[in-house]
Design a protein around this motif. Structure first.
Motif, PDB file in Angstrom:
ATOM      1  N   TYR A   1       0.852  -1.197   0.000  1.00 20.14           N
ATOM      2  CA  TYR A   1       0.000   0.000   0.000  1.00 20.14           C
ATOM      3  C   TYR A   1       0.884   1.242   0.000  1.00 20.14           C
ATOM      4  N   SER A   2       0.353   2.310  -0.559  1.00 22.55           N
ATOM      5  CA  SER A   2       1.112   3.553  -0.554  1.00 22.55           C
ATOM      6  C   SER A   2       0.794   4.338   0.711  1.00 22.55           C
ATOM      7  N   ALA A   3       1.630   5.318   1.015  1.00 21.23           N
ATOM      8  CA  ALA A   3       1.512   6.059   2.273  1.00 21.23           C
ATOM      9  C   ALA A   3       0.176   6.784   2.375  1.00 21.23           C
ATOM     10  N   ASP A   4      -0.422   7.134   1.234  1.00 20.42           N
ATOM     11  CA  ASP A   4      -1.683   7.869   1.293  1.00 20.42           C
ATOM     12  C   ASP A   4      -2.901   6.974   1.041  1.00 20.42           C
ATOM     13  N   ALA A   5      -2.698   5.671   0.998  1.00 19.43           N
ATOM     14  CA  ALA A   5      -3.847   4.771   0.779  1.00 19.43           C
ATOM     15  C   ALA A   5      -3.649   3.487   1.574  1.00 19.43           C
ATOM     16  N   TRP A   6      -3.694   3.613   2.888  1.00 15.86           N
ATOM     17  CA  TRP A   6      -3.556   2.461   3.759  1.00 15.86           C
ATOM     18  C   TRP A   6      -4.821   1.592   3.701  1.00 15.86           C
ATOM     19  N   PRO A   7      -4.691   0.325   4.046  1.00 13.91           N
ATOM     20  CA  PRO A   7      -5.882  -0.548   4.107  1.00 13.91           C
ATOM     21  C   PRO A   7      -6.719  -0.226   5.344  1.00 13.91           C
ATOM     22  N   GLU A   8      -7.346   0.946   5.312  1.00 16.03           N
ATOM     23  CA  GLU A   8      -8.017   1.450   6.517  1.00 16.03           C
ATOM     24  C   GLU A   8      -9.265   0.651   6.883  1.00 16.03           C
ATOM     25  N   ASN A   9      -9.985   0.167   5.872  1.00 14.62           N
ATOM     26  CA  ASN A   9     -11.205  -0.589   6.186  1.00 14.62           C
ATOM     27  C   ASN A   9     -10.879  -1.852   6.976  1.00 14.62           C
ATOM     28  N   GLY A  10      -9.926  -2.608   6.475  1.00 19.65           N
ATOM     29  CA  GLY A  10      -9.552  -3.830   7.173  1.00 19.65           C
ATOM     30  C   GLY A  10      -8.939  -3.554   8.533  1.00 19.65           C
ATOM     31  N   PHE A  11      -8.154  -2.471   8.599  1.00 26.97           N
ATOM     32  CA  PHE A  11      -7.492  -2.141   9.858  1.00 26.97           C
ATOM     33  C   PHE A  11      -8.506  -1.696  10.913  1.00 26.97           C
ATOM     34  N   ARG A  12      -9.565  -1.004  10.460  1.00 25.04           N
ATOM     35  CA  ARG A  12     -10.642  -0.624  11.390  1.00 25.04           C
ATOM     36  C   ARG A  12     -11.271  -1.867  12.017  1.00 25.04           C
ATOM     37  N   ILE A  13     -11.571  -2.845  11.166  1.00 19.07           N
ATOM     38  CA  ILE A  13     -12.185  -4.082  11.661  1.00 19.07           C
ATOM     39  C   ILE A  13     -11.236  -4.753  12.658  1.00 19.07           C
ATOM     40  N   ALA A  14      -9.948  -4.802  12.298  1.00 22.48           N
ATOM     41  CA  ALA A  14      -8.967  -5.436  13.181  1.00 22.48           C
ATOM     42  C   ALA A  14      -8.923  -4.727  14.536  1.00 22.48           C
ATOM     43  N   ARG A  15      -8.901  -3.412  14.525  1.00 18.63           N
ATOM     44  CA  ARG A  15      -8.819  -2.657  15.772  1.00 18.63           C
ATOM     45  C   ARG A  15     -10.078  -2.847  16.615  1.00 18.63           C
ATOM     46  N   LYS A  16     -11.231  -2.808  15.947  1.00 19.61           N
ATOM     47  CA  LYS A  16     -12.486  -2.985  16.694  1.00 19.61           C
ATOM     48  C   LYS A  16     -12.556  -4.372  17.323  1.00 19.61           C
ATOM     49  N   LEU A  17     -12.143  -5.353  16.545  1.00 16.08           N
ATOM     50  CA  LEU A  17     -12.137  -6.717  17.075  1.00 16.08           C
ATOM     51  C   LEU A  17     -11.171  -6.807  18.254  1.00 16.08           C
ATOM     52  N   GLY A  18     -10.046  -6.098  18.144  1.00 17.71           N
ATOM     53  CA  GLY A  18      -9.132  -6.028  19.277  1.00 17.71           C
ATOM     54  C   GLY A  18      -9.833  -5.469  20.504  1.00 17.71           C
ATOM     55  N   MET A  19     -10.515  -4.345  20.348  1.00 24.09           N
ATOM     56  CA  MET A  19     -11.171  -3.716  21.502  1.00 24.09           C
ATOM     57  C   MET A  19     -12.200  -4.647  22.135  1.00 24.09           C
ATOM     58  N   VAL A  20     -12.901  -5.420  21.296  1.00 22.91           N
ATOM     59  CA  VAL A  20     -13.901  -6.347  21.827  1.00 22.91           C
ATOM     60  C   VAL A  20     -13.252  -7.336  22.793  1.00 22.91           C
ATOM     61  N   THR A  21     -11.975  -7.678  22.524  1.00 27.31           N
ATOM     62  CA  THR A  21     -11.304  -8.655  23.382  1.00 27.31           C
ATOM     63  C   THR A  21     -10.410  -7.994  24.434  1.00 27.31           C
ATOM     64  N   TYR A  22     -10.140  -6.707  24.283  1.00 19.02           N
ATOM     65  CA  TYR A  22      -9.298  -6.023  25.279  1.00 19.02           C
ATOM     66  C   TYR A  22     -10.104  -5.622  26.513  1.00 19.02           C
ATOM     67  N   ARG A  23     -11.388  -5.397  26.339  1.00 17.74           N
ATOM     68  CA  ARG A  23     -12.214  -5.016  27.485  1.00 17.74           C
ATOM     69  C   ARG A  23     -13.049  -6.233  27.903  1.00 17.74           C
ATOM     70  N   SER A  24     -14.052  -6.028  28.715  1.00 16.18           N
ATOM     71  CA  SER A  24     -14.840  -7.186  29.148  1.00 16.18           C
ATOM     72  C   SER A  24     -16.326  -6.940  28.945  1.00 16.18           C
ATOM     73  N   PRO A  25     -17.074  -8.023  28.682  1.00 16.54           N
ATOM     74  CA  PRO A  25     -18.530  -7.896  28.562  1.00 16.54           C
ATOM     75  C   PRO A  25     -19.155  -7.254  29.807  1.00 16.54           C
ATOM     76  N   GLN A  26     -18.600  -7.572  30.967  1.00 14.61           N
ATOM     77  CA  GLN A  26     -19.154  -7.016  32.211  1.00 14.61           C
ATOM     78  C   GLN A  26     -19.019  -5.492  32.237  1.00 14.61           C
ATOM     79  N   GLU A  27     -17.833  -4.991  31.841  1.00 15.02           N
ATOM     80  CA  GLU A  27     -17.641  -3.544  31.839  1.00 15.02           C
ATOM     81  C   GLU A  27     -18.648  -2.880  30.914  1.00 15.02           C
ATOM     82  N   TRP A  28     -18.778  -3.427  29.717  1.00 13.64           N
ATOM     83  CA  TRP A  28     -19.662  -2.801  28.733  1.00 13.64           C
ATOM     84  C   TRP A  28     -21.119  -2.868  29.158  1.00 13.64           C
TER      85      TRP A  28
END
Lengths: 362, 362
Positions: free
Chosen positions: B199-226
């Motif tokens: 990928y070039s510096a001005d066209a990162w794979p942002e869609n996929g990276f968003r999904i990856a980050r969100k999925l990370g957050m789902v596992t970084y916190r806890s269902p109880q907290e949310w």
């Protein structure tokens, strides 16, 4: 050869949020015989992805999605009960959904399909029963999303089903489940092939749908099961491309994604997934307990699994206690199955006895 | 203004799996003063995404990623200890990684960056200590992935750090964590903008990276907290586009994705994520206990959180028991923090006292 039959819904069919469908229909299958007194009907409402083919039959010997549970002598005994399974409105297994042709345009609805709720799925299913001349149910059975639809049905048609079987379900989605489903929907929506829902039949948003399905599987099973089943085992022939699969758990996810993608319409998935997040039994009266009391349920079997991370066991307990407060006789099981939310689809040793005993006692 | 300094790695720098780097370097920061006896050094190895800026300082008053834990009078007391934090080899916060320029081509490495392991991250960090003239550590601290790297460091350089602080970490990834990370990597890889890493510096794979980050957050916190934090609360102004966010938990995920995407290189993420799945302490001797004995650790503080779904508490217990069997004095805490895996980044009330007491007692 298919055993699927169809019922036409009234046209227009008005949905809860105001949309309308013209010429809509529902697919369903039945097993066993309706008694002369019409008092042995058992309706199964399904989870997000299954169709009406819950079990094999003479016309269609293909194993159904709940084959081990439905049949002669099985827990849902088709020699005793007249069993009906309906494909949800909004799905893509014979019932009208986003992939169906809109008679007004001759084109698939896609995102012009109206906003869908689980109350619509429940209320439309009632038309199948009307067409079959069924005025009350011996039992109404719903696992997972089907349990939410069962709760919607029970509150919309109080007393129609005096006996409820609620399996691994919830009165509403918790934020963890909503977060998972939201990421699943976003993975589909951000796939360039989705094209705002206007993908062509030969170019589905498969990349996004694969991610959605895999993420589903991560939450349908349990970490405990995978730990004992896969551990850190490697696949025999890893894919040599960089960052491709190396571990057995990855191959397992690939196999599930391969089977699902291409067999379910992504837009229909979006509609049903959102309907689950929207559903809140408390909308019917202001609180879950009030809504449960409205159902006039006499008896209920409530089953959950302690390893379920998507519909945690506390939610089944909440339903069981609410029904008890409302005066129902409730049998509640917190099963120690290791397969998480999907246990009802695999751990028949634990699920069949309580379901069979409950139904046979009615 | 930055407080970051750099250390050049030997050139070529040979990695564990055979790859080589030329002209590679590591970014690091320090706080406090190295004592004349050079006996008060404390090294922090980080989780997947943070850089070396763990805390603010005179040259860089920007709050660090562990600001509440590191500083004068804080748990990691910079008046007592000479604190060093290293940006992992393979990351993109000043150390050489997939986004760095390959001197052989004048272009970013991208996927030509060699295969990276946490042993490489650990071994390269040692060169920072060598450059600072540090021959032994008062303590080695690692949360999350940093804890895995700490274990790798401890087994590669036995006795170099007599005292270990292992926080919310594991001797290896369990299949649930590998499944999550595999789906995260696949979301990036299947984004057409990824282009096999080119990928070039001005066209990162942002869609996929968003999904990856969100999925990370789902596992970084806890269902109880949310559940207690968000419940079923709706956002005030929902996005009117179909299937866009409606619930507060969705807006929370959006905000996290917005902050992360554009601030971390997706290829670097792939390399470090895979390194976590590859890491297995048992590779060092055949079993986790054997490897833990090799570390020659004298004392250890092992902290985990009961709501952590990514590095479940059993894994911290396994480390604590293994170190005890090896003869170390081990203090083990299973904290009831509600914020899941990320608790060490937010629940300072629970984390600061045991870390501070342990370090101050050395």
């Amino acid at each position: 050869m298919t055993a699927t039959r169809h019922v036409d819904l009234p046209s227009p069919y008005v949905l809860r949020r105001g949309g309308q469908l013209f010429g809509a229909r529902l697919a369903y299958e039945t097993w066993g015989e309706l008694s002369a007194a019409r008092d042995n009907a058992v309706l199964i409402l399904t989870g997000l992805s299954p169709g009406a083919h819950a079990a094999s039959c003479a016309q269609d010997p293909t194993p159904g999605w709940w084959e081990a549970m439905v049949g002669p002598g099985r827990a849902i005994d088709t020699r005793r009960h007249f069993v009906i399974c309906v494909n949800s409105l909004g799905s893509c297994k014979g019932s009208t959904g986003a992939a169906s042709i809109d008679p007004a345009t001759g084109q698939p609805y896609r995102l012009s399909f109206p906003e869908l709720t689980l109350e619509d799925v429940a209320a439309s299913s009632k038309h199948v029963l009307d067409a079959l001349g069924i005025t009350h149910l011996r039992a109404l059975i719903g696992p997972s999303m089907g349990g939410m639809t069962t709760l919607a049905f029970a509150v919309l048609f109080p007393g129609f089903a005096a006996n409820l079987v609620l399996i691994s379900t919830a009165p509403h989605s918790l934020p963890f489940a909503t977060a998972i489903r939201s990421v699943q929907r976003e993975a589909i929506r951000r796939d360039p092939a989705w094209k705002n829902g206007d993908y062509s039949a030969d170019a589905w948003p498969e990349n996004g749908f694969r991610i959605a399905r895999k993420l589903g599987m991560v939450t349908y099973r349990s970490p405990q099961e995978w730990r004992s089943r896969f551990g850190r085992k490697r696949v025999n022939t890893p894919d040599p491309r960089p960052f491709e699969r190396e571990f057995e758990v990855e191959a397992y996810l690939d196999a599930h994604a391969d089977r699902f993608v291409g067999s379910f319409d992504p837009n229909s998935y979006l509609y049903l997934s959102r309907a689950m997040d929207w559903f809140d039994l408390a909308d019917h009266g202001g609180a879950v307990d009030i809504a449960l009391a409205k159902t006039q349920a006499k008896r209920a079997l409530v089953i959950g699994v302690t390893t379920d991370i998507l519909f945690p066991i506390e939610q089944q307990r909440e339903i069981a206690e609410g029904l008890r407060h409302a005066g129902a006789i409730v049998e509640y099981h917190a099963l120690p199955s290791i397969q998480g939310h999907d246990s009802f689809l695999v751990d028949f040793e634990r699920f069949a006895p309580p379901v069979g005993d409950f139904l046979n006692s009615l």
